[in-house]
Design a protein around this motif. Structure first.
Motif, PDB file in Angstrom:
ATOM      1  N   LEU A   1       0.982  -1.163   0.187  1.00  0.00           N
ATOM      2  CA  LEU A   1      -0.159  -0.074   0.018  1.00  0.00           C
ATOM      3  C   LEU A   1       0.873   1.128  -0.171  1.00  0.00           C
ATOM      4  O   LEU A   1       0.904   2.238  -0.693  1.00  0.00           O
ATOM      5  CB  LEU A   1      -1.013  -0.116   1.204  1.00  0.00           C
ATOM      6  CG  LEU A   1      -2.020   1.213   1.340  1.00  0.00           C
ATOM      7  CD1 LEU A   1      -3.009   0.702   0.141  1.00  0.00           C
ATOM      8  CD2 LEU A   1      -2.521   0.987   2.594  1.00  0.00           C
ATOM      9  N   TYR A   2       1.709   1.127   1.062  1.00  0.00           N
ATOM     10  CA  TYR A   2       2.821   2.417   0.779  1.00  0.00           C
ATOM     11  C   TYR A   2       4.254   1.734   1.509  1.00  0.00           C
ATOM     12  O   TYR A   2       4.088   0.613   2.589  1.00  0.00           O
ATOM     13  CB  TYR A   2       2.393   3.481   1.475  1.00  0.00           C
ATOM     14  CG  TYR A   2       2.218   3.466   2.912  1.00  0.00           C
ATOM     15  CD1 TYR A   2       3.490   3.593   3.872  1.00  0.00           C
ATOM     16  CD2 TYR A   2       1.046   3.090   3.502  1.00  0.00           C
ATOM     17  CE1 TYR A   2       3.325   3.814   5.172  1.00  0.00           C
ATOM     18  CE2 TYR A   2       0.869   3.249   4.876  1.00  0.00           C
ATOM     19  CZ  TYR A   2       2.093   3.337   5.809  1.00  0.00           C
ATOM     20  OH  TYR A   2       1.881   3.312   7.120  1.00  0.00           O
ATOM     21  N   ARG A   3       5.367   2.389   1.454  1.00  0.00           N
ATOM     22  CA  ARG A   3       6.388   2.095   2.186  1.00  0.00           C
ATOM     23  C   ARG A   3       7.404   3.363   2.183  1.00  0.00           C
ATOM     24  O   ARG A   3       7.352   3.924   1.187  1.00  0.00           O
ATOM     25  CB  ARG A   3       7.185   0.792   1.571  1.00  0.00           C
ATOM     26  CG  ARG A   3       8.441   0.508   2.319  1.00  0.00           C
ATOM     27  CD  ARG A   3       9.116  -0.690   1.563  1.00  0.00           C
ATOM     28  NE  ARG A   3       9.987  -0.288   0.646  1.00  0.00           N
ATOM     29  CZ  ARG A   3      11.206  -0.906   0.060  1.00  0.00           C
ATOM     30  NH1 ARG A   3      11.203  -2.000   0.626  1.00  0.00           N
ATOM     31  NH2 ARG A   3      11.861  -0.456  -0.966  1.00  0.00           N
ATOM     32  N   VAL A   4       8.145   3.368   3.358  1.00  0.00           N
ATOM     33  CA  VAL A   4       8.935   4.729   3.322  1.00  0.00           C
ATOM     34  C   VAL A   4      10.225   4.129   2.958  1.00  0.00           C
ATOM     35  O   VAL A   4      10.775   3.248   3.858  1.00  0.00           O
ATOM     36  CB  VAL A   4       8.609   5.199   4.827  1.00  0.00           C
ATOM     37  CG1 VAL A   4       9.818   6.252   5.019  1.00  0.00           C
ATOM     38  CG2 VAL A   4       7.226   5.566   5.208  1.00  0.00           C
ATOM     39  N   ASP A   5      10.708   4.450   1.872  1.00  0.00           N
ATOM     40  CA  ASP A   5      11.861   3.905   1.426  1.00  0.00           C
ATOM     41  C   ASP A   5      13.063   4.488   2.044  1.00  0.00           C
ATOM     42  O   ASP A   5      14.017   3.833   2.297  1.00  0.00           O
ATOM     43  CB  ASP A   5      11.959   4.158  -0.190  1.00  0.00           C
ATOM     44  CG  ASP A   5      10.760   3.425  -0.769  1.00  0.00           C
ATOM     45  OD1 ASP A   5      10.442   2.147  -0.463  1.00  0.00           O
ATOM     46  OD2 ASP A   5      10.558   3.752  -1.974  1.00  0.00           O
ATOM     47  N   GLN A   6      12.984   5.634   2.222  1.00  0.00           N
ATOM     48  CA  GLN A   6      14.205   6.525   2.659  1.00  0.00           C
ATOM     49  C   GLN A   6      13.917   7.576   3.767  1.00  0.00           C
ATOM     50  O   GLN A   6      12.883   8.290   3.529  1.00  0.00           O
ATOM     51  CB  GLN A   6      15.058   7.289   1.545  1.00  0.00           C
ATOM     52  CG  GLN A   6      15.572   6.021   0.598  1.00  0.00           C
ATOM     53  CD  GLN A   6      16.417   6.830  -0.386  1.00  0.00           C
ATOM     54  OE1 GLN A   6      17.722   7.347  -0.088  1.00  0.00           O
ATOM     55  NE2 GLN A   6      16.029   6.998  -1.592  1.00  0.00           N
ATOM     56  N   ALA A   7      14.512   7.812   4.800  1.00  0.00           N
ATOM     57  CA  ALA A   7      14.471   9.222   5.417  1.00  0.00           C
ATOM     58  C   ALA A   7      15.713   9.884   5.574  1.00  0.00           C
ATOM     59  O   ALA A   7      16.593   9.434   5.731  1.00  0.00           O
ATOM     60  CB  ALA A   7      14.081   8.683   6.966  1.00  0.00           C
TER      61      ALA A   7
END
Lengths: 169, 645
Positions: free
Chosen positions: B140-146
């Motif tokens: 659905l979503y993913r936080v790839d980088q911060a």
């Protein structure tokens, strides 16, 4: 060893003095040059290990050439730790512009390390900037180097000088 | 008291006393501690509320206190944490199981579904790894980088990324974020404080969260909910709270900001599509999973059933072995996957291996460990007796306590063989053959046994070389020279041998016959002379004693050999005198000898008195005629009679 210390270094100078060409061969290219024309800035990085022994990662902001600082340029310059002031040896007006730029930078960032590069030394016969001019600048305790983006002369040295200044204990 | 002091007392009076009291109070550490203790709780509460620095100041000492305290008494902390840890662990396990179950479901789903195949084809077609294709479709979503970026310089403070995110020059990227931010603000914004919040690039979005000194840029694949933004804000606020000064004064040296990476890792989160869907629309696990679980279940049931049936089969076998006479079961069970039967077994008892085979067990399936012993089970005792006594089939055996009772019919010889036998058979003290009838019809049947029987008889007879024994059927013929002793022993043996019907001893000669005739002759030669009348001559007594001994010996032999021993005592007289007197004298003389012999304890029946013939000659005195003669008649010894049954 990866650098833990990073510093923001800006490249400034009049249009077409060869800023981008200067660093192109020595710096890890991340972004396309078209950013310069769209954003007015292109950012690359270079890790140097000066004789002071501290590994330094330089975040090099290559700011689009102009004879004076726009608002955008000022934003890009914000927080810079050092800068390279580039002039075209064959165009005397770029030196005048550089002096204006330096004055503006000084006003904005105070007295921070910089190196003045008189570029295009491979075309020295066409130079409008004389050695007297350069000596005059050197007399003011400025770090002045002649360079050639074409041949790579003194480019590395210019960054190393800045790195040494930035990593001075 | 000096002048100055006096002046002070006059000027200050009461106040001086108060000051003195206050001084004493300040000088006393005990009182000071008491004062501080009274206001400390309020002071801390106020500090926490009004001054965030108090928390930072307390953080280090409190943390050290805790560390030291835990080191000192671990158990106390374990006890304190115990009520919390249980639920926490349970929750973690439940979560892990749920994820595992979801992962299996998804894997099954993808492996066997048309969608899975389609995605696999997409992976092959595009060259993108299958896992990434799955991620793209299921995420659905993913936080790839911060990125945590210094707001003023655009320098990267720290960076975190999912493992599969391609590496790039994060410092340059960080700078560009700042540049873009500046560019956009300069180009389009009207207000100085308006910041760029998000950037959409194809399937990715960059969310920019702005703090006073740092900016958090999170690169997100898919569509993230608004709440996530709030979470990022909290992270950034927390970072500012922890590292406010360091962020403000950041000069490119990230060493002052260790620990930031944990906060950034918290930002890296992902939400799978089916997690977002509500319970009703949530996909059920693919039937294949149920099919596999079903098959496993069936296999388990089949295994259990097989095990149960086999165990029941073994239990039946065990009961049967246990019931079998002559077997004592010590143990019979399954150990380490192998059946083991252990116990004692009489050699005459049933073979448990045969029983096992009858129950369908293979020879190698059961390990038998049967030690031999002698059983006193009735059935085994009877079987033992039947074997040892070679009991004919026509005889029934039964056991009355310890007496073996036999009934039925059997050959006479078998009956007589065991009639008086003392049995040495375990469990039997005596044998009772009263109910066994001789079976004459079986006589011929014993023929096959004759050689052994004959052998035994010959052994018993122990005939010397001078005797020939011929056994024909049930008849025995004896021939040769035999001693009286042997004849008697042989007679007894032949009588004992029930099967012997007739004995022919006619050709058997008595070895003692010569001795008999010699004795008879000697006795016959004896003459007892009389001096006058019926008075014997002087030497007659000795002669009579000698002859009496011989007669005794002979009569003994005669008795044993059935000889009809008869001795005539013949009285004689010379021709002188009256014939009648002489006859009378002859009688008297014979009688005198008899009387003398009888006095030697000889049997009177042996003797006959005989008056000798009158001498037909001129009367004359002739001492030769004044005598008694012995005439011995021994007849023939009747050996045959000795063998009569």
């Amino acid at each position: 060893m990866s650098a833990v210390l990073s510093k923001k270094v800006c490249l400034i100078g009049d249009f077409a003095v060869g800023k981008t060409s200067l660093v192109a061969r020595f710096i890890h290219n991340v972004f396309s040059d078209k950013y310069l024309t769209t954003l007015g800035v292109k950012i690359d990085t270079k890790t140097v290990e000066p004789e002071t022994g501290v590994s330094l990662k330089m975040i090099i902001w290559d700011i689009a050439g102009a004879d004076r600082l726009s608002t955008a340029d000022r934003n890009y310059l914000r927080g810079a730790d050092a800068y390279l002031l580039v002039v075209d040896g064959t165009r005397r007006d770029t030196l005048i512009a550089a002096l204006d730029l330096k004055q503006a930078v000084d006003r904005m960032l105070g007295d921070i390390p910089f190196v003045l590069l008189v570029n295009k030394s491979d075309l020295q016969s066409d130079w409008e900037i004389t050695t007297q001019d350069i000596d005059l600048l050197k007399d003011r305790n400025w770090a002045v180097l002649t360079s050639s983006a074409m041949q790579g002369d003194n480019v590395e040295l210019a960054f190393t000088l800045l790195a040494e200044e930035l990593t001075k204990p | 008291m000096n002048e100055i002091d006096e002046l002070k007392r006059l000027l200050l009076g009461q106040e001086l006393e108060s000051v003195k009291k206050l001084e004493d109070r300040v000088a006393d550490p005990g009182l000071r501690a008491q004062d501080v203790a009274e206001i400390l709780p309020d002071s801390i509460a106020l500090g926490v509320e009004k001054n965030p620095r108090l928390i930072r100041a307390l953080e280090q000492p409190v943390s050290e206190c805790l560390k030291q305290s835990i080191r000192k008494d671990t158990k106390m902390f374990a006890d304190a944490l115990f009520p919390v840890m249980g639920p926490a662990i349970r929750k973690a396990i439940a979560e892990a199981l749920k994820s595992f179950s979801d992962a299996i479901n998804q894997a099954m789903d993808l492996t066997f579904s048309a969608k899975g195949l389609r995605w696999r084809w997409e992976s092959i077609r595009t060259g993108v790894p299958f896992s990434q294709v799955v991620l793209k479709h299921t995420l659905l979503y993913r936080v790839d980088q911060a990125f945590l970026i210094h707001r003023e310089t655009g320098l990267l403070i720290d960076h975190a990324a999912q493992p599969d995110v391609a590496h790039s020059d994060n410092d340059a990227v960080s700078g560009m974020f700042t540049a873009i931010q500046d560019f956009v603000r300069d180009s389009f914004s009207t207000g100085a404080n308006s910041d760029l919040d998000s950037v959409d690039i194809g399937e990715q979005t960059v969310w920019l969260i702005h703090g006073p000194y740092a900016m958090l840029a999170c690169v997100i694949s898919g569509v993230a909910p608004r709440e996530l933004r709030q979470r990022f804000k909290e992270v950034l606020e927390h970072l500012h709270q922890l590292y406010g000064r360091q962020l403000e004064e950041f000069d490119g040296d990230a060493r002052e900001l260790t620990g930031v990476e944990h906060s950034l890792d918290e930002c890296l989160t992902l939400q799978l599509k089916h997690d977002a869907a509500d319970g009703a629309s949530r996909k059920k696990p693919f039937p294949v999973l149920w099919v596999i679980l079903g098959v496993i279940g069936l296999l388990l049931i089949a295994w259990w059933l097989f095990d149960y049936l086999e165990m029941r089969r073994f239990n039946n076998l065990r009961a049967e072995i246990d019931d079998a006479p002559g077997i004592v079961l010590v143990r019979a069970d399954k150990r380490g996957g192998e059946y083991v039967v252990k116990g004692l077994r009489d050699p005459l008892a049933l073979d448990p291996k045969q029983l096992a085979a009858a129950h369908g067990f293979e020879a190698e399936e059961i390990m038998f460990d049967m030690a031999p012993y002698q059983s006193v089970d009735t059935a085994i005792i009877l079987e033992r007796a039947r074997r040892l006594l070679s009991v004919p089939d026509t005889v029934n055996l039964s056991l009355d306590d310890t007496v073996l009772k036999l009934s039925g019919s059997a050959p006479l010889e078998w009956i007589s063989k065991y009639a008086n036998t003392v049995l040495a058979i375990a469990g039997i003290d005596a044998i009772n053959l009263d109910d066994v009838q001789p079976d004459s019809s079986n006589l011929d049947d014993v023929q096959p046994d004759s050689s052994a029987r004959n052998e035994q008889l010959l052994k018993q007879l122990a005939a010397p070389g001078t005797i020939k024994v011929v056994i024909t059927g049930n008849n025995v013929e004896l021939e040769g020279l035999a001693s009286l002793e042997w004849i008697h022993a042989a007679s007894a043996s032949l009588k004992a041998a029930n099967w012997v019907q007739g004995v022919d001893a006619k050709k058997l000669k008595l070895a003692e016959a010569d001795a008999i005739y010699e004795l008879a002759q000697r006795i016959g030669n004896v003459k007892i002379y009389f001096s006058n009348g019926s008075i014997m001559q002087e030497d007659a007594n000795q002669t009579l004693r000698d002859v009496a001994e011989d007669i005794k010996t002979l009569s003994e032999i005669a008795r044993k050999t059935n000889l009809n021993l008869k001795i005539k005592l013949i009285g004689h007289a010379d021709s002188v005198g009256n014939s009648i007197l002489n006859t009378r004298l002859r009688e008297q003389r014979a009688s005198a000898v008899l009387t003398s012999l009888l006095s030697q304890h000889l049997d009177a029946d042996l003797f006959t008195l005989v008056v000798g013939d009158e001498v037909q000659q001129v009367q004359q005195i002739n001492p030769q005629w004044r005598r008694v003669d012995f005439e011995v008649n021994v007849g023939r010894p009747n050996i045959q009679a000795l063998f009569a049954k």
